[in-house]
Design a protein around this motif. Structure first.
Motif, PDB file in Angstrom:
ATOM      1  N   ARG A 164      77.870  92.785 136.609  1.00 15.39           N
ATOM      2  CA  ARG A 164      77.901  91.385 137.054  1.00 15.39           C
ATOM      3  C   ARG A 164      77.466  91.170 138.496  1.00 15.39           C
ATOM      4  O   ARG A 164      77.374  90.033 138.951  1.00 15.39           O
ATOM      5  CB  ARG A 164      79.310  90.811 136.834  1.00 15.39           C
ATOM      6  N   ASN A 165      77.202  92.240 139.234  1.00 18.43           N
ATOM      7  CA  ASN A 165      76.664  92.091 140.587  1.00 18.43           C
ATOM      8  C   ASN A 165      75.149  92.032 140.482  1.00 18.43           C
ATOM      9  O   ASN A 165      74.491  93.029 140.184  1.00 18.43           O
ATOM     10  CB  ASN A 165      77.082  93.268 141.482  1.00 18.43           C
ATOM     11  N   THR A 186      72.628  95.481 140.151  1.00 21.36           N
ATOM     12  CA  THR A 186      72.337  95.838 138.757  1.00 21.36           C
ATOM     13  C   THR A 186      71.003  95.331 138.240  1.00 21.36           C
ATOM     14  O   THR A 186      70.712  95.493 137.059  1.00 21.36           O
ATOM     15  CB  THR A 186      73.455  95.304 137.838  1.00 21.36           C
ATOM     16  N   MET A 187      70.170  94.743 139.109  1.00 21.01           N
ATOM     17  CA  MET A 187      68.940  94.129 138.606  1.00 21.01           C
ATOM     18  C   MET A 187      68.005  95.130 137.909  1.00 21.01           C
ATOM     19  O   MET A 187      67.229  94.744 137.036  1.00 21.01           O
ATOM     20  CB  MET A 187      68.199  93.405 139.735  1.00 21.01           C
ATOM     21  N   GLU A 188      68.090  96.417 138.299  1.00 21.95           N
ATOM     22  CA  GLU A 188      67.276  97.440 137.662  1.00 21.95           C
ATOM     23  C   GLU A 188      68.135  98.454 136.902  1.00 21.95           C
ATOM     24  O   GLU A 188      67.664  99.537 136.561  1.00 21.95           O
ATOM     25  CB  GLU A 188      66.423  98.165 138.712  1.00 21.95           C
ATOM     26  N   HIS A 189      69.366  98.093 136.631  1.00 22.97           N
ATOM     27  CA  HIS A 189      70.283  98.990 135.923  1.00 22.97           C
ATOM     28  C   HIS A 189      69.777  99.236 134.502  1.00 22.97           C
ATOM     29  O   HIS A 189      69.247  98.341 133.840  1.00 22.97           O
ATOM     30  CB  HIS A 189      71.680  98.359 135.888  1.00 22.97           C
ATOM     31  N   LYS A 199      67.960  97.479 129.036  1.00 23.70           N
ATOM     32  CA  LYS A 199      68.152  97.562 127.577  1.00 23.70           C
ATOM     33  C   LYS A 199      68.504  96.197 126.995  1.00 23.70           C
ATOM     34  O   LYS A 199      68.034  95.830 125.914  1.00 23.70           O
ATOM     35  CB  LYS A 199      69.251  98.569 127.245  1.00 23.70           C
ATOM     36  N   LEU A 200      69.335  95.446 127.719  1.00 29.65           N
ATOM     37  CA  LEU A 200      69.722  94.111 127.247  1.00 29.65           C
ATOM     38  C   LEU A 200      68.511  93.185 127.185  1.00 29.65           C
ATOM     39  O   LEU A 200      68.275  92.517 126.174  1.00 29.65           O
ATOM     40  CB  LEU A 200      70.784  93.529 128.175  1.00 29.65           C
ATOM     41  N   ARG A 244      60.342  92.603 135.406  1.00 28.43           N
ATOM     42  CA  ARG A 244      61.330  93.212 134.510  1.00 28.43           C
ATOM     43  C   ARG A 244      61.008  93.021 133.032  1.00 28.43           C
ATOM     44  O   ARG A 244      61.006  93.994 132.272  1.00 28.43           O
ATOM     45  CB  ARG A 244      62.729  92.688 134.852  1.00 28.43           C
ATOM     46  N   PRO A 245      60.727  91.801 132.561  1.00 29.67           N
ATOM     47  CA  PRO A 245      60.386  91.667 131.136  1.00 29.67           C
ATOM     48  C   PRO A 245      59.113  92.417 130.756  1.00 29.67           C
ATOM     49  O   PRO A 245      59.025  92.972 129.656  1.00 29.67           O
ATOM     50  CB  PRO A 245      60.227  90.153 130.944  1.00 29.67           C
TER      51      PRO A 245
END
Length: 483
Positions: free
Chosen positions: A254-255, A259-262, A267-268, A293-294
């Motif tokens: 949630r941060n 987490t933008m590249e987590h 996967k989500l 990212r997409p």
């Protein structure tokens, strides 16, 4: 026995190489008088750094220490503390001729070798500038951030004050447009790629919408949430962030910064067919992780940001522009159509499915020419060091040939006024709170330049704001079209 001796020799060699490395690394941080200078704090994910690092260093020095320091190369000073380096020598691109001393200590301005200031755009303040500006000083701007951070650079009068630039604009001296993309290989990688039929099944088995939206900055100059809220009336959107929230992320994700590249976030996103890649502000070439990212995970981005984002796509048919549709309802209709047509949908993923990048795209050329890396690239370094080297090398050129002049252009940053949307999701010009902020900045700049013309350099933030408010308020009362 021979094997043990060989292993022992190898270990000794490795230890020797490590010692040699740290010896020469230490030398980079030694002043001309042999005194250790300090530590360099350069990171790409920047935390809040304590300015006491700099103030404590200055406290321990005599007043004339900085002006009298025996430095034989050009001095570059970060006027807005950014690297928190108290002072070090740098050599650029293995070029022995292009060597500079770089510091975040302002007092080095008094040294005869001082040549240029470096400014980080987010920290640039009209009331805190090295004024009056001396003729021999060159000013340099690095600002990879959105115009939301500082509207001053959206105006030509400020951009004209700089000699060198590093911004997200392709026309900048050091373009940072691809600052969120590590390599072309990231776009071709199929680690997260999911077959279109499986994506369709996931919409049923995991109750997924066709579109994912992850944003937690809910007050932005692009007013993207106004549009998305209207879009949600016509198509299901799963919104995981703090904005228009209707679906929960796991607590450990949630941060938004961390987490933008987590891996779990990637996967989500890969499970969805479409991602809303809406930037927080609209300006040519302002492209962030929302865009990349997409594309990296095999999801089709719906883009609202740079008006020329197509130039940085893997091919000419791998994203959807929100601006191609006059209303959110029309965009929703198109997404519904793609959502049930596998062939049409996969046509947007041709580059990913077949791992082909069009060689003639600006993206391919930019990535092949880029000299810096991201994620703390140990080989190529980062764009901060490249920016320092660009200025350093140019300073050496102007010293060798004083007729050489460098001048920034308005298009090195200059962004348009912010817009908003009406209740139907249609774009509105010259309206909204962020447009007011933009216009107030214009008034501040008018006051600032008038003070410079009067050779008045002792003004405060309050002085500028009070004078700007007197111009701003009557203007907006006259303009009834503003909300």
């Amino acid at each position: 026995m021979k094997f043990q001796v060989r292993c022992f020799n190898i270990i000794l060699l490795v230890l020797l190489l490590i010692l040699i490395y740290f010896f020469f690394y230490h030398l980079r941080y030694i002043d001309d008088d042999g005194e250790p200078i300090g530590t360099v704090y350069i990171t790409e994910t920047r935390g809040r750094l304590d300015k006491s690092i700099l103030t404590d260093y200055v406290k321990d020095k005599e007043d004339e220490y900085f002006s009298a320091a025996n430095i034989s190369v050009p001095i570059l000073v970060w006027w807005t503390p950014f690297t928190y380096d108290t002072g070090s020598y740098t050599r650029c691109n293995n070029n022995n001729q292009a060597r500079c001393f770089i510091s975040n200590i302002r007092k080095y301005r008094d040294n005869k070798q001082f040549s240029a200031f470096l400014f980080y755009g987010t920290s640039f303040r009209l009331y805190d500038l090295p004024l009056p500006r001396h003729d021999h000083e060159q000013w340099s701007l690095i600002h990879e951030e959105s115009p939301k951070n500082n509207y001053a650079f959206s105006f030509e009068s400020i951009m004209n004050m700089f000699n060198h630039t590093a911004t997200f604009k392709r026309h900048s001296d050091l373009p940072l447009t691809t600052q969120w993309l590590a390599s072309i290989d990231d776009l071709l990688d199929q680690t997260y790629l999911i077959d279109v039929k499986e994506k369709t099944q996931l919409q049923t088995t995991e109750n997924l919408a066709p579109i994912i939206y992850i944003q937690s900055d809910c007050s932005t100059p692009s007013d993207r949430d106004l549009y998305v809220k209207e879009l949600m009336k016509y198509i299901q959107v799963d919104s995981y962030g703090g904005c228009l929230h209707n679906k929960d992320l796991p607590e450990n994700l949630r941060n938004p910064v961390e987490t933008m590249e987590h891996d779990e976030i990637l996967k989500l996103v890969s499970k969805y067919k479409f991602t809303l890649a809406f930037e927080n502000a609209i300006c040519t070439d302002y492209i962030t992780e929302k865009f990349w990212r997409p594309l990296k995970v095999g999801t089709v981005p719906i883009v609202y940001g740079s008006d020329q984002f197509q130039d940085f796509l893997p091919d000419n048919h791998s994203a959807i522009s929100m601006l191609d549709f006059t209303t959110p309802e029309l965009l929703a209709r198109f997404i519904h159509e793609l959502n049930v047509n596998d062939t049409m949908y996969d046509s947007y993923r041709h580059f990913k499915l077949y791992q082909i990048i069009s060689n003639d795209t600006l993206l391919a050329r930019t990535m092949s020419e880029r000299k810096w890396g991201i994620h703390n690239d140990r080989v190529r370094g980062n764009f901060i060091h490249q920016f320092e080297c660009l200025v350093c090398e140019r300073i050496h050129k102007t010293r060798q040939d004083p007729t050489i002049k460098y001048q920034a252009k308005f298009d090195d940053y200059g962004c348009p006024p912010p817009t908003t949307f009406d209740k139907n999701g249609e774009k509105l010009e010259r309206s909204g709170n962020w447009y007011r902020s933009y216009e107030f900045t214009r008034c501040q700049l008018e006051v600032f330049h008038e003070l410079l013309d009067q050779k008045n350099y002792s003004f405060t933030e309050k002085d500028i704001n009070n004078a700007a408010t007197k111009r701003f308020a009557p203007s907006f009362r006259r303009n009834e079209f503003l909300r």
